[in-house]
Motif scaffolding. Structure first.
Motif, mmCIF file in Angstrom:
data_model
loop_
_atom_site.group_PDB
_atom_site.id
_atom_site.type_symbol
_atom_site.label_atom_id
_atom_site.label_comp_id
_atom_site.label_asym_id
_atom_site.label_seq_id
_atom_site.Cartn_x
_atom_site.Cartn_y
_atom_site.Cartn_z
ATOM 1 N N GLY A 372 74.498 58.416 7.954
ATOM 2 C CA GLY A 372 73.108 58.124 8.271
ATOM 3 C C GLY A 372 72.715 56.707 7.928
ATOM 4 O O GLY A 372 71.540 56.355 8.021
ATOM 5 N N HIS A 373 73.667 55.864 7.559
ATOM 6 C CA HIS A 373 73.378 54.454 7.332
ATOM 7 C C HIS A 373 73.573 53.682 8.630
ATOM 8 O O HIS A 373 74.240 54.141 9.556
ATOM 9 C CB HIS A 373 74.304 53.884 6.260
ATOM 10 N N ASN A 374 72.968 52.476 8.660
ATOM 11 C CA ASN A 374 73.211 51.589 9.785
ATOM 12 C C ASN A 374 74.383 50.682 9.451
ATOM 13 O O ASN A 374 74.577 50.292 8.304
ATOM 14 C CB ASN A 374 71.973 50.746 10.084
ATOM 15 N N PHE A 375 75.207 50.363 10.461
ATOM 16 C CA PHE A 375 76.342 49.481 10.257
ATOM 17 C C PHE A 375 76.270 48.290 11.199
ATOM 18 O O PHE A 375 77.265 47.887 11.793
ATOM 19 C CB PHE A 375 77.663 50.239 10.391
ATOM 20 N N GLY A 376 75.072 47.718 11.317
ATOM 21 C CA GLY A 376 74.884 46.545 12.139
ATOM 22 C C GLY A 376 74.483 46.896 13.559
ATOM 23 O O GLY A 376 74.088 48.022 13.860
ATOM 24 N N PHE A 377 74.574 45.903 14.450
ATOM 25 C CA PHE A 377 74.244 46.131 15.856
ATOM 26 C C PHE A 377 75.040 45.159 16.711
ATOM 27 O O PHE A 377 75.437 44.084 16.266
ATOM 28 C CB PHE A 377 72.739 45.971 16.111
ATOM 29 N N MET A 378 75.237 45.575 17.959
ATOM 30 C CA MET A 378 75.929 44.734 18.944
ATOM 31 C C MET A 378 74.953 44.259 20.000
ATOM 32 O O MET A 378 74.035 44.994 20.385
ATOM 33 C CB MET A 378 77.027 45.523 19.666
ATOM 34 N N LEU A 379 75.168 43.051 20.484
ATOM 35 C CA LEU A 379 74.542 42.557 21.709
ATOM 36 C C LEU A 379 75.667 42.272 22.697
ATOM 37 O O LEU A 379 76.597 41.517 22.370
ATOM 38 C CB LEU A 379 73.732 41.284 21.442
ATOM 39 N N VAL A 380 75.607 42.878 23.895
ATOM 40 C CA VAL A 380 76.680 42.711 24.880
ATOM 41 C C VAL A 380 76.090 42.283 26.217
ATOM 42 O O VAL A 380 74.975 42.691 26.574
ATOM 43 C CB VAL A 380 77.506 44.011 25.043
ATOM 44 N N ASN A 381 76.829 41.474 26.942
ATOM 45 C CA ASN A 381 76.348 40.993 28.240
ATOM 46 C C ASN A 381 76.252 42.143 29.247
ATOM 47 O O ASN A 381 77.147 42.980 29.343
ATOM 48 C CB ASN A 381 77.251 39.899 28.792
ATOM 49 N N LYS A 382 75.177 42.173 30.005
ATOM 50 C CA LYS A 382 74.956 43.247 30.977
ATOM 51 C C LYS A 382 75.672 42.977 32.295
ATOM 52 O O LYS A 382 76.080 43.923 32.984
ATOM 53 C CB LYS A 382 73.456 43.421 31.227
ATOM 54 N N ASP A 383 75.802 41.712 32.659
ATOM 55 C CA ASP A 383 76.379 41.355 33.955
ATOM 56 C C ASP A 383 77.641 40.511 33.756
ATOM 57 O O ASP A 383 77.864 39.918 32.690
ATOM 58 C CB ASP A 383 75.372 40.568 34.792
ATOM 59 N N GLU A 384 78.435 40.446 34.802
ATOM 60 C CA GLU A 384 79.638 39.618 34.770
ATOM 61 C C GLU A 384 79.273 38.164 34.518
ATOM 62 O O GLU A 384 78.271 37.655 35.029
ATOM 63 C CB GLU A 384 80.377 39.753 36.098
#
Length: 469
Positions: A372-384
């Motif tokens: 139930g802890h958070n382990f960060g976050f990702m930002l990923v590109n949506k388009d090529e």
């Protein structure tokens, strides 16, 4: 109206696909899943919504022969943050590129191929005033929403993987002697955090029922296998936690003991501690706009035994209204007629799969731990993404830049990464380098990718030097 009805029908159909007739409702899974203690409810609700998996989440989607950069001044490693109670944690910026290729004189990065990861050495805990780096800023982590995703009739061929919620199950190894065999799973987050260090790897066996058996439980990552062979694992059901949202705040308005009638001006609103019931262990909070009460909430009582991870116990202490949030602090909540209260402004949420508000080119995925802890976050590109020779592309909010200097045939002869301060890595290209796959950072995910998955091979591109701007 018709479009809304159609969307509703599609969502309903997707939910039914996840929960077929044999388990017609989420309530059935409440009896299948094992709670933290006998007699306790599940700490998180069973997911009622089917959300698409992040792109390139499988083990086969990892970087291929990546370059490695230990860090850059503007992409800090081991940054220390301290919560309201003096606990310290290290934070790491991670940048990953995967599945890139050269095509017609350009470098191609597919959707999901460019990743920024806020990585943490130790789980991020709600309610404690912990700071989470967000592309250079340090908002306060307040609360979260987590659910348990359950999938039925799941087959994992040997050597392959599947995504369940915010976790990836990888059928890694079969070990046997004559007729005795056991089969090992690796359980990772969608970001790549391997839970081997915390829980060990689940091992299943139909030939060693008194040793391993066919079921595993790692908090709320659980599974019941029907058949395990050297060729595949077949599960009646698999579960994985999904971090659906983390709530952050830019400003702390108040923190301390407050008396009934005390008020705080927050933008166009006033937050009032209307009353305290010391016997019940509760505090009543109101949010007013002018003389109109917009929110009237009783916070508490504190359920110490099940905090912080239990959803119902935690939500009983937290309120939200527009960009305002506050909480009854569970440690010394009510004392001598006063309430231990925290109030925040300029809140925002990072929601699983949503477009990132700070840069519309990227989607955001919080990363959850089975505890139930958070382990960060990702930002990923949506388009090529396409990068021509001599061109560059910016990461989210221009936090870093990928620069391609020279392409020769199928080779990327020269490329580098630049941080927001203008510091460059050395040239990461060269003869025979046919992609710009990258592992940058020293956090838990980067270290596991390097040490466990790539080993010595990554030394070919290991280049920790920095070329000053």
């Amino acid at each position: 109206m018709k479009n809304n009805l159609l969307r509703g029908a599609l969502v309903a159909a997707a939910v039914l696909a996840l929960y077929p007739a044999s388990h017609a409702s989420a309530a059935d899974f409440n009896t299948l899943l094992t709670p933290a203690r006998p007699g306790w409810p599940l700490a998180h609700p069973v997911a009622q919504t089917v959300l698409p998996d992040p792109p390139l989440s499988l083990i086969s989607d990892q970087p291929k022969e990546p370059a490695y950069v230990a860090g850059l001044p503007g992409l800090p490693q081991g940054r220390i943050v301290t919560d309201d109670y003096g606990a310290k944690k290290q934070k790491f910026d991670g940048v990953f590129i995967r599945k890139s290729r050269v095509e017609k004189g350009q470098v191609i990065i597919p959707p999901g191929g460019l990743v920024y990861l806020e990585d943490t050495q130790g789980g991020e805990v709600a309610l404690r005033g912990e700071h989470i780096p967000v592309l250079g800023r340090l908002p306060t982590y307040i609360d979260y929403d987590m659910s348990i995703v359950v999938k039925e009739n799941v087959t994992i061929p040997a050597g392959q993987s599947v995504v369940v919620g915010g976790h990836v199950y990888h059928y890694d190894t079969t070990i046997g002697h004559e007729r005795m065999m056991n089969h090992t799973l690796h359980v990772k987050t969608i970001a790549g955090t391997d839970w081997d260090w915390a829980f060990g790897n689940p091992v299943l066996s139909s030939t060693e029922p008194g040793w391993w058996g066919m079921k595993f439980t790692q908090l709320y990552n659980q599974g019941q296998a029907r058949e395990v062979t050297p060729k595949s694992m077949v599960f009646d059901w698999l579960s994985g936690v999904r971090m659906d949202r983390i709530l952050l705040a830019e400003d702390k308005v108040f923190a301390g003991m407050a008396k009934p009638g005390q008020e705080w001006k927050v933008g166009n609103h006033v937050v009032r501690l209307a009353s305290i019931d010391e016997a019940a262990g509760t505090a009543r909070i109101q949010v007013l706009e002018g003389k109109t009460v917009k929110l009237d909430r009783v916070l508490g009582p504190v359920n110490k035994e099940r905090l912080i991870e239990d959803t119902a116990s935690r939500k009983a202490l937290v309120f939200e209204y527009e960009d305002i949030a506050g909480l009854l602090v569970p440690w010394g909540a009510i004392k001598d007629g006063e309430a231990n209260f925290k109030l925040y402004a300029k809140t925002s949420s990072l929601r699983y799969g949503d477009t990132y508000a700070g840069d519309q080119r990227f989607a955001v995925y919080p990363v959850g731990c089975p505890t139930g802890h958070n382990f960060g976050f990702m930002l990923v590109n949506k388009d090529e993404i396409r990068i021509a020779q001599g061109a560059s592309i910016d990461g989210p909010e221009k936090y870093f830049k990928i620069v391609v200097t020279e392409i020769s045939g199928a080779d990327v002869r020269a490329w580098h990464i630049t941080d927001r301060e203008g510091n460059n890595s050395v040239n990461l290209g060269g003869s025979g380098i046919t992609n710009i796959d990258l592992v940058l950072g020293q956090g838990r995910v980067a270290a596991q990718l390097i040490l466990e998955d790539f080993g010595r091979a990554i030394g070919v591109h290991n280049e920790p030097k920095v070329v000053a701007k």
